[in-house]
Design a protein around this motif. Structure first.
Motif, PDB file in Angstrom:
ATOM      1  N   PHE A 105      43.676  38.291  50.771  1.00 14.71           N
ATOM      2  CA  PHE A 105      44.382  37.425  49.829  1.00 14.71           C
ATOM      3  C   PHE A 105      45.430  38.246  49.087  1.00 14.71           C
ATOM      4  O   PHE A 105      45.164  39.379  48.680  1.00 14.71           O
ATOM      5  CB  PHE A 105      43.418  36.843  48.788  1.00 14.71           C
ATOM      6  N   ALA A 106      46.599  37.658  48.888  1.00 16.91           N
ATOM      7  CA  ALA A 106      47.615  38.294  48.058  1.00 16.91           C
ATOM      8  C   ALA A 106      47.171  38.248  46.600  1.00 16.91           C
ATOM      9  O   ALA A 106      46.550  37.278  46.155  1.00 16.91           O
ATOM     10  CB  ALA A 106      48.948  37.585  48.224  1.00 16.91           C
ATOM     11  N   VAL A 107      47.462  39.298  45.861  1.00 19.58           N
ATOM     12  CA  VAL A 107      47.183  39.347  44.427  1.00 19.58           C
ATOM     13  C   VAL A 107      48.512  39.452  43.696  1.00 19.58           C
ATOM     14  O   VAL A 107      49.335  40.318  44.015  1.00 19.58           O
ATOM     15  CB  VAL A 107      46.271  40.544  44.064  1.00 19.58           C
ATOM     16  N   ASP A 108      48.730  38.547  42.742  1.00 20.31           N
ATOM     17  CA  ASP A 108      49.989  38.492  42.001  1.00 20.31           C
ATOM     18  C   ASP A 108      49.765  38.875  40.543  1.00 20.31           C
ATOM     19  O   ASP A 108      48.655  38.766  40.019  1.00 20.31           O
ATOM     20  CB  ASP A 108      50.585  37.078  42.049  1.00 20.31           C
ATOM     21  N   ALA A 109      50.849  39.287  39.893  1.00 23.98           N
ATOM     22  CA  ALA A 109      50.776  39.614  38.473  1.00 23.98           C
ATOM     23  C   ALA A 109      50.473  38.348  37.670  1.00 23.98           C
ATOM     24  O   ALA A 109      51.155  37.338  37.838  1.00 23.98           O
ATOM     25  CB  ALA A 109      52.092  40.227  38.006  1.00 23.98           C
ATOM     26  N   PRO A 110      49.461  38.382  36.808  1.00 24.66           N
ATOM     27  CA  PRO A 110      49.097  37.178  36.044  1.00 24.66           C
ATOM     28  C   PRO A 110      50.054  36.874  34.901  1.00 24.66           C
ATOM     29  O   PRO A 110      50.065  35.761  34.381  1.00 24.66           O
ATOM     30  CB  PRO A 110      47.706  37.514  35.511  1.00 24.66           C
ATOM     31  N   THR A 150      57.082  41.224  36.488  1.00 21.91           N
ATOM     32  CA  THR A 150      57.378  39.791  36.389  1.00 21.91           C
ATOM     33  C   THR A 150      56.158  38.984  36.830  1.00 21.91           C
ATOM     34  O   THR A 150      55.511  39.336  37.822  1.00 21.91           O
ATOM     35  CB  THR A 150      58.584  39.419  37.277  1.00 21.91           C
ATOM     36  N   VAL A 151      55.870  37.915  36.088  1.00 18.99           N
ATOM     37  CA  VAL A 151      54.734  37.075  36.443  1.00 18.99           C
ATOM     38  C   VAL A 151      54.857  36.588  37.889  1.00 18.99           C
ATOM     39  O   VAL A 151      55.948  36.291  38.363  1.00 18.99           O
ATOM     40  CB  VAL A 151      54.620  35.871  35.471  1.00 18.99           C
ATOM     41  N   ASN A 152      53.739  36.583  38.589  1.00 14.77           N
ATOM     42  CA  ASN A 152      53.621  36.136  39.987  1.00 14.77           C
ATOM     43  C   ASN A 152      54.215  37.099  41.009  1.00 14.77           C
ATOM     44  O   ASN A 152      54.200  36.812  42.200  1.00 14.77           O
ATOM     45  CB  ASN A 152      54.226  34.745  40.188  1.00 14.77           C
ATOM     46  N   MET A 153      54.732  38.253  40.568  1.00 13.61           N
ATOM     47  CA  MET A 153      55.227  39.216  41.560  1.00 13.61           C
ATOM     48  C   MET A 153      54.026  39.811  42.308  1.00 13.61           C
ATOM     49  O   MET A 153      52.956  40.012  41.738  1.00 13.61           O
ATOM     50  CB  MET A 153      56.060  40.312  40.900  1.00 13.61           C
ATOM     51  N   PRO A 154      54.154  40.069  43.620  1.00 18.53           N
ATOM     52  CA  PRO A 154      53.046  40.638  44.391  1.00 18.53           C
ATOM     53  C   PRO A 154      52.693  42.032  43.878  1.00 18.53           C
ATOM     54  O   PRO A 154      53.581  42.876  43.682  1.00 18.53           O
ATOM     55  CB  PRO A 154      53.610  40.707  45.814  1.00 18.53           C
ATOM     56  N   ILE A 155      51.407  42.258  43.642  1.00 22.14           N
ATOM     57  CA  ILE A 155      50.995  43.576  43.158  1.00 22.14           C
ATOM     58  C   ILE A 155      49.882  44.183  44.018  1.00 22.14           C
ATOM     59  O   ILE A 155      49.364  45.249  43.691  1.00 22.14           O
ATOM     60  CB  ILE A 155      50.536  43.516  41.687  1.00 22.14           C
ATOM     61  N   GLY A 156      49.549  43.536  45.112  1.00 21.64           N
ATOM     62  CA  GLY A 156      48.526  44.090  45.989  1.00 21.64           C
ATOM     63  C   GLY A 156      47.806  43.007  46.754  1.00 21.64           C
ATOM     64  O   GLY A 156      48.320  41.905  46.928  1.00 21.64           O
ATOM     65  N   LYS A 157      46.597  43.323  47.206  1.00 25.66           N
ATOM     66  CA  LYS A 157      45.836  42.351  47.990  1.00 25.66           C
ATOM     67  C   LYS A 157      44.344  42.610  47.832  1.00 25.66           C
ATOM     68  O   LYS A 157      43.917  43.706  47.415  1.00 25.66           O
ATOM     69  CB  LYS A 157      46.224  42.425  49.461  1.00 25.66           C
ATOM     70  N   LYS A 217      46.626  49.289  35.727  1.00 28.00           N
ATOM     71  CA  LYS A 217      47.416  49.949  34.692  1.00 28.00           C
ATOM     72  C   LYS A 217      48.900  49.669  34.910  1.00 28.00           C
ATOM     73  O   LYS A 217      49.363  49.561  36.046  1.00 28.00           O
ATOM     74  CB  LYS A 217      47.155  51.453  34.705  1.00 28.00           C
ATOM     75  N   VAL A 218      49.623  49.550  33.814  1.00 25.17           N
ATOM     76  CA  VAL A 218      51.071  49.315  33.858  1.00 25.17           C
ATOM     77  C   VAL A 218      51.768  50.470  33.144  1.00 25.17           C
ATOM     78  O   VAL A 218      51.696  50.594  31.917  1.00 25.17           O
ATOM     79  CB  VAL A 218      51.438  47.974  33.183  1.00 25.17           C
ATOM     80  N   GLU A 219      52.420  51.309  33.920  1.00 20.34           N
ATOM     81  CA  GLU A 219      53.108  52.458  33.346  1.00 20.34           C
ATOM     82  C   GLU A 219      54.304  51.995  32.508  1.00 20.34           C
ATOM     83  O   GLU A 219      55.102  51.176  32.937  1.00 20.34           O
ATOM     84  CB  GLU A 219      53.590  53.383  34.482  1.00 20.34           C
ATOM     85  N   LYS A 220      54.360  52.499  31.270  1.00 18.87           N
ATOM     86  CA  LYS A 220      55.464  52.249  30.346  1.00 18.87           C
ATOM     87  C   LYS A 220      55.616  50.774  29.971  1.00 18.87           C
ATOM     88  O   LYS A 220      56.699  50.312  29.620  1.00 18.87           O
ATOM     89  CB  LYS A 220      56.786  52.790  30.902  1.00 18.87           C
ATOM     90  N   GLY A 221      54.499  50.028  30.033  1.00 16.69           N
ATOM     91  CA  GLY A 221      54.544  48.619  29.652  1.00 16.69           C
ATOM     92  C   GLY A 221      54.200  48.424  28.190  1.00 16.69           C
ATOM     93  O   GLY A 221      53.584  49.296  27.549  1.00 16.69           O
ATOM     94  N   VAL A 222      54.574  47.277  27.616  1.00 15.22           N
ATOM     95  CA  VAL A 222      54.211  46.985  26.224  1.00 15.22           C
ATOM     96  C   VAL A 222      52.702  46.849  26.083  1.00 15.22           C
ATOM     97  O   VAL A 222      52.147  47.002  25.007  1.00 15.22           O
ATOM     98  CB  VAL A 222      54.917  45.704  25.705  1.00 15.22           C
ATOM     99  N   VAL A 223      52.028  46.509  27.192  1.00 13.97           N
ATOM    100  CA  VAL A 223      50.566  46.617  27.249  1.00 13.97           C
ATOM    101  C   VAL A 223      50.240  47.637  28.332  1.00 13.97           C
ATOM    102  O   VAL A 223      50.931  47.713  29.360  1.00 13.97           O
ATOM    103  CB  VAL A 223      49.897  45.260  27.552  1.00 13.97           C
ATOM    104  N   PRO A 224      49.221  48.462  28.112  1.00 18.83           N
ATOM    105  CA  PRO A 224      48.952  49.544  29.067  1.00 18.83           C
ATOM    106  C   PRO A 224      48.297  49.100  30.363  1.00 18.83           C
ATOM    107  O   PRO A 224      48.337  49.828  31.355  1.00 18.83           O
ATOM    108  CB  PRO A 224      48.025  50.478  28.282  1.00 18.83           C
ATOM    109  N   GLU A 225      47.675  47.909  30.352  1.00 21.58           N
ATOM    110  CA  GLU A 225      47.034  47.427  31.572  1.00 21.58           C
ATOM    111  C   GLU A 225      46.986  45.906  31.580  1.00 21.58           C
ATOM    112  O   GLU A 225      47.125  45.253  30.547  1.00 21.58           O
ATOM    113  CB  GLU A 225      45.626  47.997  31.729  1.00 21.58           C
ATOM    114  N   LEU A 226      46.834  45.347  32.785  1.00 19.11           N
ATOM    115  CA  LEU A 226      46.722  43.907  32.970  1.00 19.11           C
ATOM    116  C   LEU A 226      45.323  43.566  33.455  1.00 19.11           C
ATOM    117  O   LEU A 226      44.787  44.231  34.353  1.00 19.11           O
ATOM    118  CB  LEU A 226      47.729  43.420  34.022  1.00 19.11           C
ATOM    119  N   LYS A 227      44.743  42.521  32.862  1.00 15.62           N
ATOM    120  CA  LYS A 227      43.470  42.006  33.356  1.00 15.62           C
ATOM    121  C   LYS A 227      43.777  40.968  34.422  1.00 15.62           C
ATOM    122  O   LYS A 227      44.557  40.038  34.184  1.00 15.62           O
ATOM    123  CB  LYS A 227      42.674  41.382  32.210  1.00 15.62           C
TER     124      LYS A 227
END
Length: 378
Positions: A352-357, A332-339, A288-298
């Motif tokens: 494995f690092a997980v990045d924003a798609p 931002t695309v490719n920013m680290p968002i977890g693992k 989920k992305v709080e306050k984003g133009v889309v509510p979540e990222l796949k």
């Protein structure tokens, strides 16, 4: 935020305890490493963090920046590349570019990957960054982003220069990153081709890495030689879904270099297997992305995710967990968002690092208001 699930196997762990004969894999090399390309698991290493001159293996980073520029749309394979007097003046291995001569990016890549063209490398550096020195700044920045602690570049081609060094481990990491662009093996795995095909003097290219012809499954990556560096090679081969990277530095001659790399590759294919957790393009989960133009990222797998295991290892208790940060726009695309952590039972095997798609902008107040109202009355 944790998501979990069972997985077919794929492992990243410290270098395993040496098996009988493993210590002899690269006996003549000053430095060496054997790595699983998918997970980064180290299978074997010898003085792998020693700073050494990399010679033309430098061009792995040059090719990586070219491939990233292509992926980002800053460059096209059909783009023309103009050769400057400076680029044409490079000695050593070359494709004998003339000042003012034009070739496409596709042709320059062939010149770099097959003939180890020092002139082609500088011409591409100037195409991307304007000057070679600006391109070298990009190389060192990218090395820092990859966490390469024993690498510093002074040029784009690996000709002898002060303060120009790398290590077998760092070369394996940058080779692994380059292989995330699978189309690169179209160039590095080619044994021969021609440049200037339509001219009166076609230029025959023969790959300096003879393993691509004589070792089953080999399709790259780059050789290197100077009198200081001796004979170096970062090689990769793919068999039965397992891709490995073997790097040797400081070998006494090409025969020994190729024999020891072949032995390293043989060892890995005889002893190890990998199993895929996610194939490229598989949906890994959502965040989920709080306050984003889309509510979540796949979250979609950008490349295969696997673990390396000894052959015969049971895989039924392999599982994974996605540990994702709470996200708030902008993202931002490719920013680290977890693992993603892979376990065998309760034992962590790799992560494995997980990045924003993709990037996600912050939504305006009206969009957020409508979203809130919708959730209240749904």
């Amino acid at each position: 935020m944790i998501f979990g699930g069972p997985a077919a196997a794929y492992a990243k762990e410290p270098a395993p305890a040496p098996s009988p004969g493993q210590n002899d894999l690269a006996q003549s090399a000053r430095s060496a490493i054997l790595m699983d390309a998918d997970s980064g698991t180290i299978i074997y290493e010898k003085n792998s963090h020693e700073k050494l001159p990399p010679a033309s293996i430098t061009k792995v980073m040059t090719m990586l920046l070219v491939m990233e520029a292509l992926d980002e749309g800053r460059l096209k394979l059909s783009d023309k590349v103009l050769t400057s007097e400076y680029a044409a003046s490079m000695g050593g291995s070359q494709i004998f570019l003339e000042p003012g001569e034009e070739m496409t990016v596709d042709e320059m890549l062939k010149g770099i990957a097959l003939a180890s063209g020092n002139d082609a490398s500088v011409a591409m550096a100037e195409k991307i960054a304007g000057t070679e020195s600006s391109f070298v700044d990009m190389m060192n920045k990218r090395a820092a982003e990859l966490g390469l602690k024993n690498t510093h570049f002074a040029n784009a081609n690996g000709l002898p220069a002060e303060n120009h060094y790398s290590s077998a481990y760092d070369i394996a990491v940058m080779s692994r990153e380059l292989l995330k662009h699978p189309e690169i093996t179209k160039y590095t795995g080619m044994y021969q081709d021609y440049l200037r095909k339509s001219s009166e003097k076609p230029f025959w290219l023969v790959n300096t890495n003879k393993l691509v012809r004589f070792y089953s499954g080999a399709d790259g990556l780059k050789t290197g030689f100077t009198s200081e560096a001796k004979f170096c090679l970062t090689a990769t081969a793919l068999r039965d879904g397992l891709r490995v990277i073997a790097v040797v530095m400081g070998e006494p001659n090409t025969k020994t270099r190729n024999a020891e790399v072949s032995r390293m590759l043989d060892y890995s294919f005889a002893q190890y297997m990998n199993h895929t957790i996610f194939k490229k393009g598989d949906v890994m989960g959502t965040v989920k992305v709080e306050k984003g133009v889309v509510p979540e990222l796949k979250l979609t797998a950008k490349h295969p995710y696997s673990v390396l295991l000894k052959k015969g290892t049971p895989v039924k208790d392999i599982r994974y967990e996605l540990q994702l940060n709470s996200l708030k726009a902008p993202v931002t695309v490719n920013m680290p968002i977890g693992k993603m952590i892979v376990y065998q039972g309760d034992k962590p095997l790799t992560e494995f690092a997980v990045d924003a798609p993709q990037s996600v902008a912050r939504a305006g107040w009206w969009k957020l208001f409508k979203r809130t109202c919708g959730s209240l009355f749904s």
